[in-house]
Design a protein around this motif. Structure first.
Motif, PDB file in Angstrom:
ATOM      1  N   LYS A  44       0.856  -1.187   0.000  1.00 39.66           N
ATOM      2  CA  LYS A  44       0.000   0.000   0.000  1.00 39.66           C
ATOM      3  C   LYS A  44       0.891   1.235   0.000  1.00 39.66           C
ATOM      4  CE  LYS A  44      -3.782  -2.202   2.564  1.00 39.66           C
ATOM      5  NZ  LYS A  44      -4.632  -2.136   3.779  1.00 39.66           N
ATOM      6  N   GLU A  81      -2.190  -3.105   9.388  1.00 37.57           N
ATOM      7  CA  GLU A  81      -1.289  -2.385   8.497  1.00 37.57           C
ATOM      8  C   GLU A  81      -0.083  -1.860   9.264  1.00 37.57           C
ATOM      9  OE1 GLU A  81      -2.368   1.510   6.607  1.00 37.57           O
ATOM     10  OE2 GLU A  81      -2.748   0.170   4.926  1.00 37.57           O
ATOM     11  N   ALA A 134       3.440   0.767   2.981  1.00 38.77           N
ATOM     12  CA  ALA A 134       2.953  -0.066   4.078  1.00 38.77           C
ATOM     13  C   ALA A 134       2.525  -1.422   3.539  1.00 38.77           C
ATOM     14  CB  ALA A 134       1.797   0.624   4.797  1.00 38.77           C
ATOM     15  N   GLN A 135       2.315  -2.358   4.480  1.00 38.12           N
ATOM     16  CA  GLN A 135       1.883  -3.713   4.129  1.00 38.12           C
ATOM     17  C   GLN A 135       1.172  -4.325   5.328  1.00 38.12           C
ATOM     18  OE1 GLN A 135       4.894  -6.785   3.477  1.00 38.12           O
ATOM     19  NE2 GLN A 135       3.918  -7.318   1.531  1.00 38.12           N
ATOM     20  N   ASP A 136       0.191  -5.168   5.056  1.00 41.10           N
ATOM     21  CA  ASP A 136      -0.536  -5.845   6.129  1.00 41.10           C
ATOM     22  C   ASP A 136       0.300  -6.991   6.689  1.00 41.10           C
ATOM     23  OD1 ASP A 136      -2.617  -4.131   5.710  1.00 41.10           O
ATOM     24  OD2 ASP A 136      -3.741  -5.517   4.423  1.00 41.10           O
TER      25      ASP A 136
END
Length: 751
Positions: free
Chosen positions: A203, A226, A218-220
């Motif tokens: 993201k 997140e 960002a990343q989950d």
């Protein structure tokens, strides 16, 4: 180890009797020592890097997911080091730890964290007292910039102090102190940057302010929460600050893709911004300029746009709070309702999201939004009409839902057909602005008005300039406006309203309904503080027109023959003085003539013409006064823009003829200065000067008057007695009496 054939190249000599030595291993200080060492480490651990081991020069990290696997990974690494004769310092090694300091950062299972010692160095730092201390502080902050959201914006207040010179005082103000405290507070609880997970899309949050661009990658995580991967920001250059808001967002995307290419290339990246950047760039008809460069650079990535509304959670709120963004309104869609009821009735208990405004005199409705559709802009149709008795204007306003509202206005003042057209346009624009409309389409059947507004025609008539300026000013208040020409057959509704207002009879089947006609007693531009036209009726004493008007009005009193002769060239119509020509030229006084010259020369349609061109244009427009050509030349000479931007007058190029003498004091040039007023205390009013051509030496003497005896005395005392007899003397001053040694300007006399 240094190769056997290259050992002699490293030889050096020690002072004294110690002797000469050669390096058998690579020493410190060589320019390529670091790169050579890194290549050796990559070759030794080539099959272990990015799996169980990471190495940067002499820093090695052995990583494992399970404790049992870690012992086996250590054994493999030690065997490889022993094979290549690598040695380690036990005091600098740590085994079996879950977190460790690597390259200045704290690395653990959750990700990368700021080293507390480096954060403490900034938190405990005192206020900088000089430019050098500020640069040292910014170096520490920039080392941690990947952890700081909008770091460029946070350090922006320090930029002014970095541009000061060494001699200028270093002034630390409250703005810098507030920014410093904000950075300290942020580093007291910095975020943790998580490592990337394969197969999970990234993201990318993008924001752009007036002076900086920012992004967050960002990343989950496994739990679906997140987490930040990388913060990136930079200050905009001076030329980039003039980009539009959406171009700044495109620049932020391009900048992030270039810097974080190794992060983003293997993943699908979801772009989260206030507008669809991908659609904006790909919908360009011609790919060129900076947008073309950005599109080509971004073509290798896999992007997908996700609007703000589709993202829920604290991450988007935190990012928007730390990254103030320029507002970009997307007005292409809006919510409408499928249910409505009059305002005077009680509404049911439903959630009302939007209440639309209503036109004057119309009954409004409360609309309950349930779906999204494409919205058409508002439309304005205008037309003007002029009859023998009066003039009028017709206006039709169409809202985005197709409802039309017609208005008719009658003018109680004299107006031409073109003025009536402009009146209709100005009144319609004012009404639409009162409704709060920002997007508008304007339609009219007057080619003159439409093409003047679209800059296809120039407004050459000074009497129409005020209407043109008023219409342009009103048009600039809309965010999006278009002006289009339509034939008369497509503008019948407004034409009917205008004809009714001007008193023209229409057909019976079209007049069966009741139409309310509103009256206007003054032109619309007068209410906006503009003059309608040049008023030539006011003739005051001292005006050149006064004797002519008095004589033509009442020829009985005695007047001079000059007035009678000039009066035959003029006549009076409707109280104004006109010059007798085929077209009839209006005569202007001093004030009106200056206004006309100013409008012609530097007005809305002026082009800073010369005096003759201005005189020709004024005659073409139908104005006259006796000193017209002289006034035009004087006005053009006094225009500052013409003086600063006009062509520079150069003297014709001629070859220079320098006067060169072979030796010093062989040739002198003489000149006189004066008469000087007031005179000196000794009543000296002139100065005699002589300059040597070779050395440029100057001799000067103050005298009361210029005469042959004074000149002879000056030559004897200041030239001959001091420097000897010269070869020639050249006089550049006034001609003396006959028999004097200097016969005139530029004449020479040998002594």
């Amino acid at each position: 180890m240094v190769a056997e054939k290259d050992i002699h190249k490293t030889a050096f000599r020690c002072p004294g009797h110690v002797g000469a030595y050669e390096y058998l291993v690579m020493p410190f200080g060589l320019k390529n020592a670091g790169a050579t060492y890194q290549r050796a480490m990559n070759a030794i651990f080539h099959d272990m890097i990015e799996h169980t081991l990471e190495v940067y020069v002499d820093d090695v990290v052995i990583k494992s997911k399970e404790q049992e696997e870690h012992v086996e990974d250590l054994r493999k690494a030690f065997i490889r080091m022993r094979k290549h004769q690598l040695k380690m310092n036990p005091k600098k090694c740590a085994f079996g730890v879950q977190a460790g300091n690597f390259l200045g950062f704290l690395v653990h299972q959750r990700g990368i964290e700021v080293d507390k010692n480096k954060a403490k160095a900034i938190i405990d730092a005192s206020v900088p007292r000089s430019k050098k201390e500020l640069q040292s502080l910014l170096g520490k902050i920039n080392f941690l910039r990947r952890f700081i959201a909008n770091s460029a914006g946070k350090v922006q207040p320090f930029s002014s102090l970095l541009r000061i010179k060494d001699k200028d005082p270093f002034l630390w103000g409250p703005i810098q102190q507030e920014a410093f405290d904000q950075i300290k507070q942020y580093l007291s609880n910095p975020p943790v940057l998580t490592p990337l997970r394969k197969g999970v899309p990234l993201k990318l949050y993008i924001s752009a302010s007036d002076n900086s661009i920012d992004s967050l990658l960002a990343q989950d995580n496994v739990e679906g929460k997140e987490q930040a991967v990388f913060y990136l920001s930079r200050i905009l250059q001076e030329v980039e600050t003039r980009y539009s808001a959406i171009e700044k967002l495109c620049l932020a995307l391009y900048f992030t893709a270039v810097k974080l290419r190794h992060y983003m290339l293997p993943f699908t990246v979801h772009i989260i911004a206030k507008t669809d950047l991908i659609k904006y760039m790909l919908n360009r008809l011609v790919i060129r300029g900076r947008l073309g460069k950005w599109i080509l650079a971004l073509s290798e990535f896999s992007f997908r746009y996700v609007p703000h509304k589709a993202i829920k959670g604290q991450a988007i709120a935190d990012f928007l709070a730390a990254h103030p963004c320029v507002e970009i309104e997307d007005l292409s869609t809006m919510e409408i309702a499928n249910l409505g009821f009059p305002l005077n009735q009680r509404a049911p208990k439903l959630e009302i999201r939007n209440v639309f405004g209503r036109l004057p005199g119309q009954q409004g409705q409360i609309l309950i939004p349930v779906k999204t559709v494409q919205v058409k802009p508002w439309r304005l149709f205008f037309d003007g009409s002029r009859s023998e008795s009066t003039a009028g204007a017709g206006i039709v306003i169409e809202d985005p839902f197709g409802a039309k509202y017609a208005y008719s206005f009658q003018f109680d003042f004299n107006s031409t057909n073109n003025r009536a057209e402009y009146e209709a346009l100005i009144i319609g624009l004012e009404m639409v602005l009162e409704l709060g409309v920002t997007h508008l389409e304007v339609f009219g059947d007057s080619q003159l008005i439409i093409k003047q507004l679209t800059n296809e025609y120039k407004c050459r008539d000074p009497t129409m300039a005020a209407y043109y300026v008023a219409a342009r000013n009103l048009s600039s208040m809309f965010k999006d406006i278009s002006v289009k020409y339509i034939p008369r057959n497509d503008n019948l509704a407004t034409n009917e309203m205008a004809q009714i207002a001007s008193g023209i009879q229409i057909q019976e089947h079209q007049s069966e309904r009741t139409i309310k006609v509103q009256k206007r007693s003054l032109p619309s531009i007068l209410s906006r503080g503009m003059d309608l036209e040049i008023n030539a009726n006011e003739v005051q004493a001292g005006d050149w027109r006064k004797p002519l008007i008095d004589y033509l009005t009442n020829p009985s009193p005695r007047v001079s023959r000059k007035v009678k002769y000039h009066a035959t060239k003029f006549l009076i119509m409707n109280g104004d003085l006109f010059r007798r020509t085929n077209e009839g030229v209006l005569c202007l006084g001093p004030k009106e003539s200056m206004r006309v010259i100013g409008e012609i020369h530097e007005g809305s349609c002026g082009a800073h013409q010369s005096g003759k061109k201005m005189r020709w244009l004024i005659k073409r427009y139908g104005y006259f006064w006796p000193t017209m050509e002289k006034d035009c030349f004087n006005y053009a000479k006094g225009c500052e823009n013409c003086q600063s931007n006009g062509p520079i007058q150069h003297l014709p190029a001629v070859p220079l003829n320098p006067i060169v003498k072979p030796r010093p004091f062989r040739g002198w040039a003489m000149d006189f200065v004066g008469k000087i007023v007031p005179s000196s205390s000794n009543e000296h009013t002139f100065i005699i000067m002589a300059t040597d051509y070779f050395t440029k030496w100057v001799e000067a003497s103050a005298v009361k008057s210029i005469s042959s005896s004074m000149v002879i005395t000056f030559i004897k005392q200041h030239i001959i007695h001091r420097f000897g007899i010269c070869l020639c003397l050249i006089n550049h001053g006034p001609k003396l009496a006959e028999g004097a040694p200097f016969l005139g300007p530029s004449t020479s006399s040998r002594s």
